[in-house]
Enzyme design. Structure first.
Site: not given
Ligand code: UD1
Length: 410
Positions: A111, A17-18, A87, A299
């Site tokens: 957040d 994803k990142n 974000r 993470d």
């Protein structure tokens, strides 16, 4: 979901994803058709696609591939309705300033990780000659042409490094980014940019040197596998026991995590197809401290905390990247976990078994950690706000149940 185990079977790791989000933003740097393969079908990727489409880009998905057609004219606006949902949208700032010299991007709000400023992104871009003004919650950036400069990051911020890297590839002259972040997703971005024609030295190190070029060309590129998704399955294995093969995983992207898991008693073997992981006994507690790459990623922490709740002994967990990021702990405590948290620290005393309960997901990784905890709990655990999990996982429930976990998505 219900307490499960042992797990058995193969899981294919999807694209990161990142990395995918940043490569999509970087595609703005070249007019024409860029194709990305191994792109996970997750909400955050859909939001980034919506954001690019709002700028006039055409995007089509076919399975794990997306084709991104970037026109010569771009409307350089990232509205609050999308930035608020993700974000990471802020990474369009660098490419827009580099390609067309203008950008209007909504300021991201706070957040669940606590306050997340973007001062390093902006200061770095200012050093390359951009100027910013603030109005009605938006940042407007201008630059006739960015000029290479030496930028020293106070902290190796992933997002700031990415924004600066994407800005500098089309800047005039040489840009040096000192104390750059070194996460594998940044190396992936640098490799992607290099394939487009960018001149970058020091890839994978904390000193990136970029010689600006006039234009970049669109390419076809495959996203690296998601190390955080891999970590999620390894944590599920940690609490359930059994044996799983993570197809396509890149052990070289998660060395510190694998060492931790080995210290806990997990048996890991690398082979050509990825990583084979085995757990035969209850794992031992370890201490966990998050750091920028190659340290242990922040993470991973929620999954490691979930694994510690049922490990043998006491583990001390220290968060060094984000001020917040312990909110899911109250949910784990609802499930019978013995955790005391204060400030950046949490002490986790392992119990034999958790107790299923209704709990709430506050963000992507916290939600996935609650899934892991639910697999170690007697009775049923129901996670509300599960849409957070869809932001970062393609069918987490389906994949886990394919290796024997009792988890369903309703
Ligand atoms: C990225 C990842 C996120 C991961 C994090 C750290 C994406 C989409 N997200 O987030 O999953 O947890 O890296 O590995 O890739 N900071 C400032 N000023 C800035 C920028 C950052 O003070 O201008 C601070 C942040 O508040 C935080 C720390 O620096 O405390 C690290 O943030 P950063 O590395 O920038 O994380 P993100 O890029 O937002």
């Amino acid at each position: 979901m219900r307490g499960s185990g042992p797990l058995d079977g193969d899981l294919r790791i999807g694209g990161a994803k990142n990395s995918a989000l940043k490569l999509m933003a970087a595609s703005l740097l070249a007019e024409g058709s860029t194709s990305l393969t191994n792109v996970p079908d997750i909400t955050d990727v859909a939001i980034m696609a919506e954001l690019l489409e709002a700028m006039g880009v055409n995007i089509e998905r076919t399975g794990q591939r997306i084709d991104i057609d970037v026109p010569s004219e771009i409307d350089p606006v990232a509205p609050y309705s999308l930035v608020e949902r993700m974000r990471a949208s802020i990474v369009v700032l660098g490419p827009l300033l580099a390609r067309i010299g203008r950008a209007r991007v909504a300021m991201p709000g706070g957040d669940d990780f606590g306050s997340r400023p973007i001062d390093m992104h902006l200061q770095g871009l200012e050093q390359l000659g951009a100027t910013f003004s603030y109005e009605h919650g938006d940042i407007s950036g201008q630059a006739d042409r960015l000029i290479g400069s030496e930028v020293f990051l106070e902290f190796p911020s992933v997002g700031a490094t990415e924004n600066l890297l994407m800005a500098s590839v089309l800047a005039e002259g040489v840009t040096v980014i000192e104390n750059a972040a070194r996460e594998p997703e940044i190396t992936d971005l640098a490799n992607f940019l290099s394939q487009m024609g960018a001149q970058i030295e020091g890839v994978g190190t904390s000193r990136l040197s970029v010689k600006g070029v006039e234009t970049l060309s669109p390419v076809t590129y495959s996203v690296i596998p998601d190390r955080i998704e891999a970590a999620t399955y390894l944590s599920a294995l940690a609490v359930c026991g059994g044996q799983i093969r993570l197809q396509g995983a890149r052990p070289d992207h998660m060395e510190m995590l694998l060492r931790k898991l080995e210290e806990m008693g997990m048996i890991l073997e690398e082979d050509d197809s990825g990583l084979l992981a085995t757990v035969t006994d209850r794992l031992k507690a370890v201490d966990v401290s998050t750091l920028p790459y190659p340290g242990l990623a922040t993470d991973y922490k929620p999954f490691l905390v979930a694994a510690l709740t049922v490990s043998d002994g006491v583990g001390m967990v220290t968060e060094n990247i984000f001020a917040g990021r312990f909110r899911y702990i109250d949910e784990l405590v609802r499930m019978g976990a013995e955790i005391r948290a204060e400030g950046r620290h949490a002490v986790v005393r392992g119990v034999e078994r958790l107790s299923g309960a209704p709990v709430r997901a506050h963000d992507i990784r916290a939600g996935a950690a609650l899934v892991v905890a639910g697999l170690a709990a007697d009775g049923e655990t129901a996670i509300s706000n599960a849409h957070h999990v869809d932001r970062g996982y393609e069918d987490l429930a389906g994949k886990l149940s394919s290796v024997g976990a009792q988890v369903t998505r309703t």
